[in-house]
Scaffold this active site. Structure first.
Site, PDB file in Angstrom:
ATOM      1  N   HIS A 240      13.794  31.080  14.844  1.00  0.00           N
ATOM      2  CA  HIS A 240      13.623  30.512  16.135  1.00  0.00           C
ATOM      3  C   HIS A 240      14.053  30.466  17.549  1.00  0.00           C
ATOM      4  CE1 HIS A 240      15.780  26.678  13.479  1.00  0.00           C
ATOM      5  NE2 HIS A 240      16.554  27.956  14.282  1.00  0.00           N
ATOM      6  N   ASN A 241      13.568  30.920  18.306  1.00  0.00           N
ATOM      7  CA  ASN A 241      14.547  30.924  19.288  1.00  0.00           C
ATOM      8  C   ASN A 241      14.805  31.650  19.557  1.00  0.00           C
ATOM      9  OD1 ASN A 241      14.120  27.474  18.936  1.00  0.00           O
ATOM     10  ND2 ASN A 241      14.017  28.026  21.517  1.00  0.00           N
TER      11      ASN A 241
END
Lengths: 343, 343, 343
Positions: A240-241
């Site tokens: 994520h991210n």
């Protein structure tokens, strides 16, 4: 597929030596040529196959030709490798694109489907999803709520694209890849781990290709981003991210942990691991199986786990292999030293 | 999603500084705020975004506030991070759960489906499977014979759960994960390998989350077990007869070989490999990419391949990097020694 | 499953000590036996379970028996391990094979389906595909154009087999494995990477088993080949144009890069990486997590990243662990040397 030598010579502007009606029905690597097949020779070290190959037609770089006649039919061109590429692309295009909605696809009434789109049987398209003109969605794909897919994409069987993820134009997503699954975020408490909702999405820019069985997680908030032109092999983890820039090449089974930023034109080797929250510059090479745990500057080449400069790693590894000998030398020095002391 | 600053302040008991009617339609990380979006600032090092962020509303820990007014609307709270979590959880809950059986699911007549269960189109539920109250089975899932799934689980699109596997309450299984595939067991014979039937199952206890594209194999006999509260990231291999305890966190692409036992509250890094038939205690930390080939005691931290104590590995690695220098020093000592001998 | 001790003794030619009507309804590992279950004891170190196991019936190697009577019913045989295998195989066979085409499968009218084939709901069979006699294709499988699958194969739910790939007889492909996805081939240009069409296929010979979530890419031209009797675990990457010989065992999460050739009867450990364009001989052992970057000779055992001889790696690793001590010894030698110089 069925072509004559003269048709093929026509496609690539080559000169035929031999039978212009020679028929080919398949393609072989030159090392394992078969009768009725086409192959190519672009390097001197393969030139001896001119005498021994069973292929019926061979495209050959003209500088490798020295005789007036060969057993196979020859198509002489300037660069046999490039000509062969042209031919393969042409052949691929001849296969055509699929279009139309097959019976048995499940498409929500609020989904917006562009022109000339193909949607295969058993594919599920959720509410408010948009699929751009000319894209091909193979059977058994899952497309979540509000997903946007651009033009001329190919999404292979069994890919899963979760709610609100965005895919640009001309992208390829291979089978069983999961885009937009929850990021791995949990708050430790004395009673166990509490899930942190993962409310962001994944943005995949134009011209990206992603292999099979990859996992690209949605951001906690904001977006996980794969930049324009980046190519991702199979079985790769993008957490994520993570933000990945343009025109990167990432080999199979590599993994990039959360919130790390990767620049442009990097080459990331197979089974590489990159820790979270670091910055990898541009034009970096990371050797296979390396473990990158700190920032990497532009144009560096790194290796090892933890990764250090490639040359430093190799220099140290030479001595690592030699450690038993090195320790013997130390033993000798100590013995000599004792001898001297005892003199 | 569309909320006013005053609605949000109401959810988390915050104090508004600015326009209580400011409207937000999305959420951004503070580093990339957008007009109309909400974000939060909980740490001093992000406080400068108070002056520059484009976000319309920002939740801020009150100790970071020093002025009477800011460009964005501020919601002051004690701990902005916690308040933001509360809000994200609230938002997630507002999304609601799916329920009902969609057209085009294939459910065996002997399967037992609890109340308020969601089963998506193209999902296949085999004979005598049981799905507990409130669980959501997304489209295109495969559920084998006699599988039991507890209450309030979420099984994402493309997950495969093979015959007789058992999943507890409140579990999440992400897309394309395979639970209960055959363990990798073959008997060598002079003619080749003979398959050993894999007749056990997988038991997943309550509150477990498993990421996408994982493979968790069924036991040869008995059960492969994932203990209560354990969280498993993406692309992870759990071999037959592995027993994993409670509240472990296992990062992406790790692999655990057959019959190994893992205690509670361990942290296992990305791309770690653990050999078969060993015992890893509790509260152990295994650094990313380590190769664990022997028992690990409670509370140890290990690193390397083969893995040794984390501190020992790092100390040795410093010298590894320095080996060319070390060898030069040995050369010097030998030269000096010779000089002396030749004196 | 429900059998009496005398039925089981009959299957394996054993001698009953105890109640010949003892009923068993399941199987347990001896370490965690349950009432009503069957287990086995083939080694002295488990013989103490004869006194403590809750199992109702235990198959025991006769040389481990010393008393006239035991609490559980005993079935005495020559080799309890072999007898237990026989029983498990028998049980597996009793489960029967599925056959028939389920409602809701999508089968192209030009596909050729053999006798006694099972095809599950939501499976998609493309034009001109052939499926041999007695093969079982589970639900939600994708089978591309012109694919050939031999006799008595089992293709699990969610497997994807792309156009023109060929699978032999008696093969097993587990869930979510992708066979024949595009190889990872791109031409660098100043504007980005240009896809090289991947026009070859994958050939899987007889008696091959492939685990779940594997990616086996099609050749650029020619074939990627998995040889007869080779067994492949989960989450494994096999790149384009790899040729793997017969009777290899490849453990989970290993990866083999493009155009590499692997001989016969090799053992490749978990998480191993093998670079492209090399040759690995036969009867080679590659330890887990090794990174093989050069040719490997027949019968070698290798370890490390980059991989070297197993024994050399271990010998060097012992000294690696001892490097802080080694550096101290060098410091001492230098100090002594200085002392002498200063004398």
């Amino acid at each position: 597929m069925e072509f004559t030598a003269s048709q093929i010579a026509g496609f690539i502007g080559g000169k035929i030596i031999g039978d212009e009606n020679a028929l080919i029905t398949g393609v072989s690597p030159i090392e394992s040529g078969e009768t009725g097949h086409l192959s190519f020779i672009a390097q001197d070290r393969f030139a001896h196959y001119l005498e021994t190959s069973k292929c019926s037609v061979i495209i050959v770089s003209e500088n490798l030709l020295s005789k007036d006649t060969y057993a196979p039919t020859i198509i002489a061109v300037k660069d046999a490798y490039l000509s062969f590429q042209v031919l393969m692309n042409l052949y691929q295009e001849m296969q055509g694109r699929k279009s139309g909605i097959e019976n048995g696809a499940s498409i929500h009434e609020t989904a917006v489907i562009g022109e000339n789109v193909y949607i295969g049987t058993f594919t599920y398209v959720s509410e408010k999803a948009k699929i751009g003109e000319g894209s091909q969605i193979y059977p058994q794909v899952y497309i979540g709520k509000g997903v946007k897919i651009g033009k001329n994409c190919k999404i292979d069987s069994g890919a899963r694209i979760y709610d609100y993820c965005i895919i640009g134009d001309n992208c390829v997503v291979h089978s069983n890849t999961v885009i937009g699954g929850d990021g791995f975020g949990f708050q430790p408490t004395p009673d166990g781990f509490k899930k942190i909702p993962q409310l962001g999405n994944v943005i995949i820019e134009d011209d990206v290709e992603i292999g099979s069985n990859c996992s690209i997680d949605r951001a906690t908030i904001g977006s996980t981003v794969i930049g324009k032109g980046t190519k991702i092999d199979n079985l790769i983890q993008i957490a994520h991210n993570v933000k990945i820039g343009k025109n990167n090449v990432i080999a199979a089974q590599a993994g990039i942990a959360g919130s790390t930023t990767i620049g442009d034109w990097n080459q990331i080797g197979g089974q590489v691991g990159i820790v979270g929250h670091i910055k990898v510059g541009s034009q970096v090479k990371i050797q296979a199986q390396s473990g990158v745990n700190t920032h990497v500057n532009d144009k560096d080449t790194v290796y090892g786990s933890p990764a250090i400069s490639y040359n430093d790693y190799l220099r140290s590894y030479v001595h690592f292999r030699n450690l038993p000998e090195i320790v013997k030398r130390i033993n000798n020095l100590e013995n000599n030293s004792k001898d001297k002391t005892n003199e």
